[in-house]
Design a protein around this motif. Structure first.
Motif, PDB file in Angstrom:
ATOM      1  N   ALA A 150       0.826  -1.209   0.000  1.00 15.10           N
ATOM      2  CA  ALA A 150       0.000   0.000   0.000  1.00 15.10           C
ATOM      3  C   ALA A 150       0.858   1.255   0.000  1.00 15.10           C
ATOM      4  O   ALA A 150       0.481   2.285  -0.582  1.00 15.10           O
ATOM      5  N   ALA A 151       2.025   1.177   0.641  1.00 13.32           N
ATOM      6  CA  ALA A 151       2.908   2.345   0.738  1.00 13.32           C
ATOM      7  C   ALA A 151       3.417   2.791  -0.630  1.00 13.32           C
ATOM      8  O   ALA A 151       3.849   3.940  -0.792  1.00 13.32           O
ATOM      9  N   LYS A 152       3.379   1.912  -1.613  1.00 13.43           N
ATOM     10  CA  LYS A 152       3.882   2.232  -2.952  1.00 13.43           C
ATOM     11  C   LYS A 152       2.819   2.858  -3.850  1.00 13.43           C
ATOM     12  O   LYS A 152       3.116   3.304  -4.960  1.00 13.43           O
ATOM     13  N   LEU A 153       1.592   2.891  -3.380  1.00 12.51           N
ATOM     14  CA  LEU A 153       0.491   3.399  -4.200  1.00 12.51           C
ATOM     15  C   LEU A 153       0.281   4.892  -3.992  1.00 12.51           C
ATOM     16  O   LEU A 153       0.638   5.438  -2.946  1.00 12.51           O
ATOM     17  N   PRO A 154      -0.311   5.562  -4.993  1.00 13.36           N
ATOM     18  CA  PRO A 154      -0.591   6.999  -4.834  1.00 13.36           C
ATOM     19  C   PRO A 154      -1.691   7.238  -3.803  1.00 13.36           C
ATOM     20  O   PRO A 154      -2.626   6.439  -3.685  1.00 13.36           O
ATOM     21  N   VAL A 155      -1.578   8.333  -3.081  1.00 16.80           N
ATOM     22  CA  VAL A 155      -2.590   8.698  -2.090  1.00 16.80           C
ATOM     23  C   VAL A 155      -3.778   9.322  -2.822  1.00 16.80           C
ATOM     24  O   VAL A 155      -3.596  10.254  -3.607  1.00 16.80           O
ATOM     25  N   PRO A 156      -4.981   8.831  -2.610  1.00 20.07           N
ATOM     26  CA  PRO A 156      -6.148   9.400  -3.314  1.00 20.07           C
ATOM     27  C   PRO A 156      -6.396  10.845  -2.913  1.00 20.07           C
ATOM     28  O   PRO A 156      -6.257  11.217  -1.750  1.00 20.07           O
ATOM     29  N   LYS A 157      -6.765  11.661  -3.903  1.00 20.53           N
ATOM     30  CA  LYS A 157      -7.044  13.072  -3.627  1.00 20.53           C
ATOM     31  C   LYS A 157      -8.423  13.258  -3.002  1.00 20.53           C
ATOM     32  O   LYS A 157      -8.640  14.178  -2.213  1.00 20.53           O
ATOM     33  N   GLU A 158      -9.356  12.401  -3.382  1.00 17.24           N
ATOM     34  CA  GLU A 158     -10.702  12.480  -2.835  1.00 17.24           C
ATOM     35  C   GLU A 158     -11.091  11.109  -2.298  1.00 17.24           C
ATOM     36  O   GLU A 158     -10.738  10.083  -2.884  1.00 17.24           O
ATOM     37  N   VAL A 159     -11.809  11.108  -1.184  1.00 20.60           N
ATOM     38  CA  VAL A 159     -12.260   9.846  -0.601  1.00 20.60           C
ATOM     39  C   VAL A 159     -13.734   9.951  -0.241  1.00 20.60           C
ATOM     40  O   VAL A 159     -14.245  11.043   0.015  1.00 20.60           O
ATOM     41  N   GLN A 160     -14.399   8.825  -0.233  1.00 19.04           N
ATOM     42  CA  GLN A 160     -15.804   8.767   0.133  1.00 19.04           C
ATOM     43  C   GLN A 160     -15.906   8.423   1.616  1.00 19.04           C
ATOM     44  O   GLN A 160     -15.390   7.395   2.061  1.00 19.04           O
ATOM     45  N   LEU A 161     -16.566   9.273   2.379  1.00 20.62           N
ATOM     46  CA  LEU A 161     -16.747   9.014   3.807  1.00 20.62           C
ATOM     47  C   LEU A 161     -18.031   8.220   4.041  1.00 20.62           C
ATOM     48  O   LEU A 161     -18.960   8.259   3.246  1.00 20.62           O
ATOM     49  N   LYS A 162     -18.065   7.516   5.154  1.00 27.28           N
ATOM     50  CA  LYS A 162     -19.227   6.698   5.486  1.00 27.28           C
ATOM     51  C   LYS A 162     -20.472   7.538   5.740  1.00 27.28           C
ATOM     52  O   LYS A 162     -20.388   8.671   6.224  1.00 27.28           O
ATOM     53  N   ASP A 163     -21.615   6.944   5.458  1.00 25.14           N
ATOM     54  CA  ASP A 163     -22.877   7.515   5.897  1.00 25.14           C
ATOM     55  C   ASP A 163     -22.966   7.266   7.402  1.00 25.14           C
ATOM     56  O   ASP A 163     -22.679   6.153   7.870  1.00 25.14           O
ATOM     57  N   PRO A 164     -23.335   8.265   8.188  1.00 30.50           N
ATOM     58  CA  PRO A 164     -23.413   8.079   9.644  1.00 30.50           C
ATOM     59  C   PRO A 164     -24.225   6.866  10.092  1.00 30.50           C
ATOM     60  O   PRO A 164     -23.946   6.286  11.145  1.00 30.50           O
ATOM     61  N   LYS A 165     -25.195   6.431   9.294  1.00 30.10           N
ATOM     62  CA  LYS A 165     -26.001   5.267   9.680  1.00 30.10           C
ATOM     63  C   LYS A 165     -25.172   3.985   9.682  1.00 30.10           C
ATOM     64  O   LYS A 165     -25.581   2.961  10.275  1.00 30.10           O
ATOM     65  N   ASP A 166     -24.009   4.039   9.034  1.00 27.42           N
ATOM     66  CA  ASP A 166     -23.150   2.853   8.954  1.00 27.42           C
ATOM     67  C   ASP A 166     -22.036   2.855   9.999  1.00 27.42           C
ATOM     68  O   ASP A 166     -21.179   1.971   9.995  1.00 27.42           O
ATOM     69  N   PHE A 167     -22.030   3.845  10.874  1.00 24.46           N
ATOM     70  CA  PHE A 167     -20.977   3.910  11.891  1.00 24.46           C
ATOM     71  C   PHE A 167     -21.025   2.702  12.811  1.00 24.46           C
ATOM     72  O   PHE A 167     -22.110   2.266  13.246  1.00 24.46           O
ATOM     73  N   THR A 168     -19.864   2.166  13.110  1.00 26.57           N
ATOM     74  CA  THR A 168     -19.754   1.066  14.070  1.00 26.57           C
ATOM     75  C   THR A 168     -18.979   1.475  15.314  1.00 26.57           C
ATOM     76  O   THR A 168     -19.050   0.800  16.344  1.00 26.57           O
ATOM     77  N   LEU A 169     -18.236   2.583  15.249  1.00 25.15           N
ATOM     78  CA  LEU A 169     -17.447   3.050  16.388  1.00 25.15           C
ATOM     79  C   LEU A 169     -17.862   4.442  16.853  1.00 25.15           C
ATOM     80  O   LEU A 169     -18.012   4.680  18.051  1.00 25.15           O
ATOM     81  N   ILE A 170     -18.041   5.353  15.915  1.00 26.99           N
ATOM     82  CA  ILE A 170     -18.450   6.710  16.277  1.00 26.99           C
ATOM     83  C   ILE A 170     -19.826   6.677  16.927  1.00 26.99           C
ATOM     84  O   ILE A 170     -20.764   6.079  16.400  1.00 26.99           O
ATOM     85  N   GLY A 171     -19.932   7.303  18.085  1.00 28.42           N
ATOM     86  CA  GLY A 171     -21.200   7.336  18.796  1.00 28.42           C
ATOM     87  C   GLY A 171     -21.432   6.138  19.691  1.00 28.42           C
ATOM     88  O   GLY A 171     -22.466   6.035  20.356  1.00 28.42           O
ATOM     89  N   ARG A 172     -20.435   5.228  19.739  1.00 24.38           N
ATOM     90  CA  ARG A 172     -20.545   4.051  20.591  1.00 24.38           C
ATOM     91  C   ARG A 172     -19.405   4.041  21.601  1.00 24.38           C
ATOM     92  O   ARG A 172     -18.348   4.609  21.359  1.00 24.38           O
ATOM     93  N   ARG A 173     -19.620   3.368  22.682  1.00 20.95           N
ATOM     94  CA  ARG A 173     -18.613   3.325  23.740  1.00 20.95           C
ATOM     95  C   ARG A 173     -17.471   2.391  23.343  1.00 20.95           C
ATOM     96  O   ARG A 173     -17.705   1.243  22.948  1.00 20.95           O
ATOM     97  N   VAL A 174     -16.260   2.900  23.447  1.00 19.30           N
ATOM     98  CA  VAL A 174     -15.066   2.081  23.231  1.00 19.30           C
ATOM     99  C   VAL A 174     -14.149   2.250  24.443  1.00 19.30           C
ATOM    100  O   VAL A 174     -14.239   3.229  25.169  1.00 19.30           O
ATOM    101  N   THR A 175     -13.258   1.303  24.623  1.00 14.25           N
ATOM    102  CA  THR A 175     -12.302   1.392  25.722  1.00 14.25           C
ATOM    103  C   THR A 175     -11.320   2.509  25.449  1.00 14.25           C
ATOM    104  O   THR A 175     -10.767   2.602  24.347  1.00 14.25           O
TER     105      THR A 175
END
Length: 554
Positions: A150-175
């Motif tokens: 992966a380190a040899k690949l170009p870094v994408p200029k644009e990325v698609q972020l998750k829809d908040p309904k698909d969050f598994t960590l944000i908004g949930r309790r973690v250690t």
């Protein structure tokens, strides 16, 4: 230096995948999140990594955290422009999208590396809890095994972020990432730093602000076992020893004559008396609506109240401390680093160096409430002055005792509030005058230009000048006297005093006319729906309309 809470800037191992300034994935399958904001108990070392892990689809057990180095070109606070620092409850808010994009970019590159290795379409690959899977062919790998590719690949200029309904960590309790280290003693705070040949320094500060050492007798201090040296610095006289207790006993034995011709000599009562006199006169207008004199002239009833607020020390759990190591062309510092863009140039100026010659290692901090973000880098400069005073021949750990922390500054300013209100025959508030007297915490700082307008320090009047209650005739005025007591921002800043004065005064007005304080506030918030919603929720949760049940004590 190894251990939780360490500063950033370590040598990156071969094969490591580092797509941006915030994410580093090792061949051992760990994901290190470089956090630009100080962890002082508020949770940045958990909150910010959560944002990365969410978009990366990492397993929480993979996550490691490292404090960012001083480099505003990469780690500036997006809400403070080009400045790197932590404060104003901005850490999570300014990093929210930035850290999510950092994680999403790393994920996209890992996915591309897997697709290339397996010769499959990227959209046929699934990533979940750190596992990279191609379900149709039952192939599976992990981040560590893909890191080098992966380190040899170009870094994408644009990325698609998750829809908040698909969050598994944000908004949930973690250690929390720091819980174990803080529980078992492996977390690295400034007090834990030990360097070869290091000396511990305590400073005898002048008894009055503005005082300076005129002369001192170090004989008795040097006679204390363990004391190595005594040096004068602009801030006082420093005693250096092999350990804290020897340095403290040496300081206790030190005889200092202070020059107080330029010292500040007013006491709290004298300052408050001056504030009360100022409050009897008009100040600079911070807000002016309607015809205040006319409203008071026709008011059926007028009420007044005054509120006094003392100077307050930050008194965080860990008093100020700092470790400094000097060489001919560099300075390295270890501390709970909160304001890199102030501290780095201030230290460099003392040493005649360039800012980039000063390395700041951001460790854990035992609280701050704003104190470690001093606008003049006071305790860091003090530590550097001591190290400079012994020509850098040994690393120096400056330690402030709790007594130093309470006496040597800086403080939340003293304030005096004078409020006056006019009520009509029905008990409605038709006039509201609020005069505030207190030192400006922004005058003479990097924020003065952007936050002091027409003589009004925005932090002195916040919570008053932006009062959400719909009063037709309203005036807020400010006096900002100059005093010799060093002040700075203190957690919650202006609202620590304005919220108390405005809400308490409103309760007094409501009580005077026998109305329900909740209903009066609802009426006054007619044009502030967000505030009104919060008020309604608070009333509902408190069962406001349910009569209190008489309870027997004992």
């Amino acid at each position: 230096m190894d251990g939780p809470g360490q500063g950033g800037g370590r040598v990156v191992a071969a094969g490591t995948f580092e797509p941006n300034a915030f994410v580093r994935i090792g061949t051992d399958n760990t994901v290190t999140v470089i956090v630009k904001h100080l962890e002082m108990g508020q949770g940045t070392y958990t909150g910010l990594p959560t944002l990365v892990a969410e978009e990366l689809d990492a397993d929480w057990g993979q996550i490691r955290v490292e404090g960012a180095p001083a480099d505003a070109s990469r780690y500036n606070n997006l809400f403070l422009g080009a400045l790197q620092g932590t404060g104003g409850s901005t850490a999570l808010a300014n990093s929210y999208e930035q850290m999510r994009k950092a994680g999403a970019a790393a994920r996209a590159m890992l996915l591309a590396a897997a697709a290339e290795r397996w010769n499959v379409a990227p959209d046929s690959i699934t990533i979940a809890r750190g596992a990279v899977m191609h379900l149709p062919s039952n192939r599976r790998t992990n981040f560590g095994q893909l890191a080098a590719s992966a380190a040899k690949l170009p870094v994408p200029k644009e990325v698609q972020l998750k829809d908040p309904k698909d969050f598994t960590l944000i908004g949930r309790r973690v250690t929390r990432t720091d819980s174990r280290a803080k529980s078992n003693g492996t977390a690295i705070y400034t007090q834990d730093v030990k360097l070869p040949g290091m000396l511990t320094a305590l400073v005898a500060h002048p008894p009055r602000f503005g005082g300076k050492p005129k002369s001192f007798d170090a004989a008795k201090a040097k006679a204390v076992k363990g004391v190595v040296d005594v040096v004068a610095i602009p801030q006082g006289v420093a005693v250096l020893a092999h350990d804290f207790w020897s340095a403290k006993k040496g300081r206790d034995a030190l005889a200092v004559e202070w020059e107080e011709s330029g010292a500040f000599k007013l006491g709290s009562a004298e300052i408050m008396a001056e504030y009360k006199n100022l409050a009897a006169t008009p100040g600079l207008p911070a807000r002016k609506e309607g015809d205040l004199p006319g409203a008071f002239a026709r008011a059926a009833k007028t009420l007044e109240a005054a509120y006094e607020f003392p100077y307050l020390a930050h008194a965080c759990m860990e008093p100020m401390n700092c470790v400094v190591k000097l060489s001919a062309d560099a300075c390295e510092i270890w501390n709970g680093e909160q304001f890199q863009s102030i501290d780095q140039p201030e230290v460099a100026a003392v040493l005649g160096m360039k800012p980039e010659q000063v390395k700041l290692n951001m460790l854990f901090a035992g609280g701050s409430f704003g104190r470690r973000a001093n606008p003049h880098a006071d305790y860091l400069v003090e530590a550097v002055q001591i190290a400079k005073g012994i020509d850098g021949r040994a690393p120096v750990k400056l330690v402030w005792t709790r007594e130093d922390d309470m006496r040597a500054g800086h403080y939340r300013p003293m304030y005096y509030h004078a409020l006056k209100a006019g009520l009509d025959a029905q008990g409605n508030i038709i006039a509201w005058q609020h005069r505030i007297v207190g030192q400006s915490i922004l005058a003479g700082t990097a924020f003065e230009g952007m936050m002091v307008k027409d003589g009004i320090d925005a932090t002195s009047v916040e919570g008053a000048a932006n009062l959400p209650y719909a009063v037709p005739n309203l005036g807020v005025e400010l006096h900002s006297p100059k005093m010799g007591v060093p002040v700075q921002w203190w957690r919650s800043v202006g609202s620590t005093h304005t919220a108390f004065s405005t809400e308490t005064f409103l309760d007094e007005l409501v009580a005077a006319v026998g109305k329900d304080p909740y209903q009066v506030r609802r009426t006054l918030l007619a044009k502030s729906p967000r505030h009104k919603t919060v008020l309604d929720m608070a009333a509902t949760e408190a069962d406001w309309t349910t009569p209190l049940v008489s309870a027997r004590v004992g």
